[in-house]
Scaffold this motif. Structure first.
Motif, PDB file in Angstrom:
ATOM      1  N   VAL A 123       0.865  -1.183   0.000  1.00 45.80           N
ATOM      2  CA  VAL A 123       0.000   0.000   0.000  1.00 45.80           C
ATOM      3  C   VAL A 123       0.903   1.236   0.000  1.00 45.80           C
ATOM      4  O   VAL A 123       1.760   1.377   0.877  1.00 45.80           O
ATOM      5  N   SER A 124       0.711   2.102  -0.992  1.00 47.24           N
ATOM      6  CA  SER A 124       1.613   3.248  -1.149  1.00 47.24           C
ATOM      7  C   SER A 124       1.318   4.372  -0.155  1.00 47.24           C
ATOM      8  O   SER A 124       2.169   5.216   0.094  1.00 47.24           O
ATOM      9  N   GLY A 125       0.109   4.421   0.394  1.00 43.66           N
ATOM     10  CA  GLY A 125      -0.252   5.501   1.300  1.00 43.66           C
ATOM     11  C   GLY A 125      -0.855   6.698   0.607  1.00 43.66           C
ATOM     12  O   GLY A 125      -1.133   7.721   1.250  1.00 43.66           O
ATOM     13  N   ALA A 126      -1.066   6.595  -0.718  1.00 48.19           N
ATOM     14  CA  ALA A 126      -1.660   7.702  -1.451  1.00 48.19           C
ATOM     15  C   ALA A 126      -3.168   7.787  -1.259  1.00 48.19           C
ATOM     16  O   ALA A 126      -3.794   8.778  -1.646  1.00 48.19           O
ATOM     17  N   ALA A 127      -3.757   6.759  -0.689  1.00 52.02           N
ATOM     18  CA  ALA A 127      -5.198   6.699  -0.428  1.00 52.02           C
ATOM     19  C   ALA A 127      -6.021   6.852  -1.705  1.00 52.02           C
ATOM     20  O   ALA A 127      -7.110   7.437  -1.690  1.00 52.02           O
ATOM     21  N   ASP A 128      -5.505   6.330  -2.801  1.00 49.60           N
ATOM     22  CA  ASP A 128      -6.246   6.382  -4.056  1.00 49.60           C
ATOM     23  C   ASP A 128      -6.907   5.037  -4.333  1.00 49.60           C
ATOM     24  O   ASP A 128      -6.947   4.152  -3.465  1.00 49.60           O
ATOM     25  N   GLU A 129      -7.420   4.873  -5.558  1.00 50.11           N
ATOM     26  CA  GLU A 129      -8.141   3.641  -5.876  1.00 50.11           C
ATOM     27  C   GLU A 129      -7.229   2.419  -5.858  1.00 50.11           C
ATOM     28  O   GLU A 129      -7.695   1.305  -5.572  1.00 50.11           O
ATOM     29  N   PHE A 130      -5.937   2.604  -6.136  1.00 53.96           N
ATOM     30  CA  PHE A 130      -5.018   1.464  -6.092  1.00 53.96           C
ATOM     31  C   PHE A 130      -4.794   1.006  -4.646  1.00 53.96           C
ATOM     32  O   PHE A 130      -4.682  -0.201  -4.386  1.00 53.96           O
ATOM     33  N   ASP A 131      -4.722   1.958  -3.737  1.00 53.36           N
ATOM     34  CA  ASP A 131      -4.584   1.577  -2.321  1.00 53.36           C
ATOM     35  C   ASP A 131      -5.843   0.878  -1.821  1.00 53.36           C
ATOM     36  O   ASP A 131      -5.773  -0.081  -1.041  1.00 53.36           O
ATOM     37  N   VAL A 132      -7.028   1.350  -2.256  1.00 52.19           N
ATOM     38  CA  VAL A 132      -8.272   0.681  -1.879  1.00 52.19           C
ATOM     39  C   VAL A 132      -8.292  -0.743  -2.405  1.00 52.19           C
ATOM     40  O   VAL A 132      -8.670  -1.691  -1.699  1.00 52.19           O
ATOM     41  N   LEU A 133      -7.858  -0.898  -3.668  1.00 53.15           N
ATOM     42  CA  LEU A 133      -7.792  -2.241  -4.252  1.00 53.15           C
ATOM     43  C   LEU A 133      -6.808  -3.119  -3.493  1.00 53.15           C
ATOM     44  O   LEU A 133      -7.090  -4.294  -3.195  1.00 53.15           O
ATOM     45  N   ALA A 134      -5.644  -2.559  -3.155  1.00 56.15           N
ATOM     46  CA  ALA A 134      -4.635  -3.334  -2.426  1.00 56.15           C
ATOM     47  C   ALA A 134      -5.139  -3.750  -1.049  1.00 56.15           C
ATOM     48  O   ALA A 134      -4.943  -4.901  -0.618  1.00 56.15           O
ATOM     49  N   GLU A 135      -5.808  -2.845  -0.347  1.00 58.83           N
ATOM     50  CA  GLU A 135      -6.329  -3.180   0.981  1.00 58.83           C
ATOM     51  C   GLU A 135      -7.398  -4.273   0.902  1.00 58.83           C
ATOM     52  O   GLU A 135      -7.430  -5.189   1.722  1.00 58.83           O
ATOM     53  N   ASN A 136      -8.283  -4.186  -0.095  1.00 65.26           N
ATOM     54  CA  ASN A 136      -9.307  -5.215  -0.260  1.00 65.26           C
ATOM     55  C   ASN A 136      -8.682  -6.571  -0.598  1.00 65.26           C
ATOM     56  O   ASN A 136      -9.110  -7.612  -0.080  1.00 65.26           O
ATOM     57  N   LEU A 137      -7.669  -6.548  -1.463  1.00 69.37           N
ATOM     58  CA  LEU A 137      -6.984  -7.800  -1.801  1.00 69.37           C
ATOM     59  C   LEU A 137      -6.286  -8.378  -0.577  1.00 69.37           C
ATOM     60  O   LEU A 137      -6.302  -9.609  -0.354  1.00 69.37           O
ATOM     61  N   ASN A 138      -5.665  -7.526   0.209  1.00 67.08           N
ATOM     62  CA  ASN A 138      -4.956  -8.010   1.399  1.00 67.08           C
ATOM     63  C   ASN A 138      -5.934  -8.607   2.417  1.00 67.08           C
ATOM     64  O   ASN A 138      -5.637  -9.635   3.053  1.00 67.08           O
ATOM     65  N   ARG A 139      -7.096  -7.984   2.589  1.00 67.51           N
ATOM     66  CA  ARG A 139      -8.084  -8.558   3.504  1.00 67.51           C
ATOM     67  C   ARG A 139      -8.580  -9.911   2.999  1.00 67.51           C
ATOM     68  O   ARG A 139      -8.786 -10.852   3.776  1.00 67.51           O
ATOM     69  N   MET A 140      -8.750 -10.000   1.678  1.00 62.64           N
ATOM     70  CA  MET A 140      -9.168 -11.272   1.102  1.00 62.64           C
ATOM     71  C   MET A 140      -8.102 -12.341   1.318  1.00 62.64           C
ATOM     72  O   MET A 140      -8.395 -13.502   1.673  1.00 62.64           O
ATOM     73  N   LEU A 141      -6.836 -11.955   1.153  1.00 63.32           N
ATOM     74  CA  LEU A 141      -5.742 -12.910   1.347  1.00 63.32           C
ATOM     75  C   LEU A 141      -5.619 -13.327   2.810  1.00 63.32           C
ATOM     76  O   LEU A 141      -5.320 -14.501   3.114  1.00 63.32           O
ATOM     77  N   ASP A 142      -5.853 -12.371   3.716  1.00 64.44           N
ATOM     78  CA  ASP A 142      -5.826 -12.726   5.146  1.00 64.44           C
ATOM     79  C   ASP A 142      -6.892 -13.765   5.458  1.00 64.44           C
ATOM     80  O   ASP A 142      -6.642 -14.743   6.188  1.00 64.44           O
ATOM     81  N   ARG A 143      -8.063 -13.565   4.896  1.00 63.03           N
ATOM     82  CA  ARG A 143      -9.158 -14.499   5.157  1.00 63.03           C
ATOM     83  C   ARG A 143      -8.853 -15.866   4.548  1.00 63.03           C
ATOM     84  O   ARG A 143      -9.104 -16.917   5.161  1.00 63.03           O
ATOM     85  N   ILE A 144      -8.315 -15.872   3.325  1.00 61.55           N
ATOM     86  CA  ILE A 144      -7.956 -17.144   2.685  1.00 61.55           C
ATOM     87  C   ILE A 144      -6.898 -17.873   3.497  1.00 61.55           C
ATOM     88  O   ILE A 144      -6.951 -19.105   3.697  1.00 61.55           O
ATOM     89  N   GLU A 145      -5.902 -17.117   3.993  1.00 58.66           N
ATOM     90  CA  GLU A 145      -4.828 -17.740   4.783  1.00 58.66           C
ATOM     91  C   GLU A 145      -5.400 -18.348   6.060  1.00 58.66           C
ATOM     92  O   GLU A 145      -5.013 -19.473   6.455  1.00 58.66           O
ATOM     93  N   ARG A 146      -6.314 -17.658   6.715  1.00 50.84           N
ATOM     94  CA  ARG A 146      -6.933 -18.196   7.926  1.00 50.84           C
ATOM     95  C   ARG A 146      -7.738 -19.450   7.640  1.00 50.84           C
ATOM     96  O   ARG A 146      -7.696 -20.435   8.384  1.00 50.84           O
ATOM     97  N   LEU A 147      -8.443 -19.418   6.520  1.00 51.00           N
ATOM     98  CA  LEU A 147      -9.244 -20.590   6.138  1.00 51.00           C
ATOM     99  C   LEU A 147      -8.338 -21.789   5.820  1.00 51.00           C
ATOM    100  O   LEU A 147      -8.630 -22.928   6.169  1.00 51.00           O
ATOM    101  N   MET A 148      -7.206 -21.489   5.150  1.00 52.08           N
ATOM    102  CA  MET A 148      -6.275 -22.581   4.813  1.00 52.08           C
ATOM    103  C   MET A 148      -5.679 -23.191   6.084  1.00 52.08           C
ATOM    104  O   MET A 148      -5.540 -24.419   6.205  1.00 52.08           O
ATOM    105  N   LYS A 149      -5.327 -22.326   7.042  1.00 55.25           N
ATOM    106  CA  LYS A 149      -4.764 -22.831   8.278  1.00 55.25           C
ATOM    107  C   LYS A 149      -5.835 -23.612   9.088  1.00 55.25           C
ATOM    108  O   LYS A 149      -5.527 -24.605   9.732  1.00 55.25           O
ATOM    109  N   GLY A 150      -7.081 -23.108   9.007  1.00 53.51           N
ATOM    110  CA  GLY A 150      -8.146 -23.837   9.722  1.00 53.51           C
ATOM    111  C   GLY A 150      -8.428 -25.196   9.082  1.00 53.51           C
ATOM    112  O   GLY A 150      -8.752 -26.156   9.807  1.00 53.51           O
TER     113      GLY A 150
END
Length: 237
Positions: free
Chosen positions: A210-237
């Motif tokens: 996340v670049s910190g510019a708070a633009d649409e790319f940062d929003v996309l990156a944050e959403n992708l990261n949350r999705m990856l966090d959830r996938i990682e938790r599901l994989m570990k579970g």
């Protein structure tokens, strides 16, 4: 993995290109309309002056004849300023006026003509541009009444020369700006694609920066990261 597209094929560059083309056309249309309206207004003012001169001289001709008209033209020509007069016979030989010879003319709308003539300026002959009208008299005489419009003519030539360069410069700067914007967008997309490739290869700990510019790319990156966090938790579970 699919290779990333070139800058000229990116959507960002196409959007900027369309915008630049529309902006250049808008500027060209606005400048042309301004030029056309200004010239039309100046021509109308010049034509009114010429018409008034012809009306007055025609009255002099009706009362005083050719000889009286010649004297009137000669008197006006002495302090004519921008006004030009030439009374000529049927062979276009000058009788009186401040033009040395009958000029070569190009016809304009409304029976008005434009022509070049020579006038001494600071001891040198200078070719200038004029706009006028020819008034036919009985006995095959002709009266040319005109106004010097050389300054406006130079402005017109400068405008017609400047307009293409202005539009070309707008397009050039717009294309350069489009290239820079596309490069910046491709750089940030490339980070996302590279991170996605590493995650696909099996490294589920990777996250999109996340670049910190708070633009649409940062929003996309944050959403992708949350999705990856959830996938990682599901994989570990």
């Amino acid at each position: 993995m699919r290779t990333k597209p070139g800058i000229l094929k990116t959507q960002a560059f196409r959007i900027v290109l369309v915008y630049v083309l529309l902006f250049a056309l808008s500027v060209a249309a606005l400048l042309f309309f301004t030029y056309w309206n200004t010239r039309r207004t100046l021509d109308a003012q010049t034509d009114q002056i010429i018409e008034a001169e012809i009306t007055g001289l025609s009255e002099q001709y009706q009362h005083l004849g050719v000889q009286g008209l010649a004297e009137t033209v000669r008197a006006r020509a002495l302090h004519g300023g921008q006004a030009l007069y030439l009374l000529a016979d049927g062979l276009h030989r000058p009788i009186s006026g401040n033009l040395d010879s009958w000029p070569q003319m190009s016809a304009q709308q409304g029976n008005f003509v434009e022509f070049d003539y020579e006038r001494p300026v600071d001891g040198k002959l200078e070719t200038r541009h004029a706009r006028g009208r020819i008034f036919a008299l009985a006995g095959d005489f002709s009266l040319l009444v005109a106004q010097d419009v050389h300054d406006r003519y130079l402005t017109t030539r400068m405008f017609t020369t400047t307009l293409p360069w202005t539009v070309g410069l707008i397009l050039l700067l717009g294309l350069l700006g489009g290239l820079l914007m596309s490069q910046n967008m491709l750089r940030r997309l490339d980070v996302i694609n590279r991170t996605s490739g590493e995650i696909i290869a099996g490294d589920l700990t990777r996250r999109v920066p996340v670049s910190g510019a708070a633009d649409e790319f940062d929003v996309l990156a944050e959403n992708l990261n949350r999705m990856l966090d959830r996938i990682e938790r599901l994989m570990k579970g």
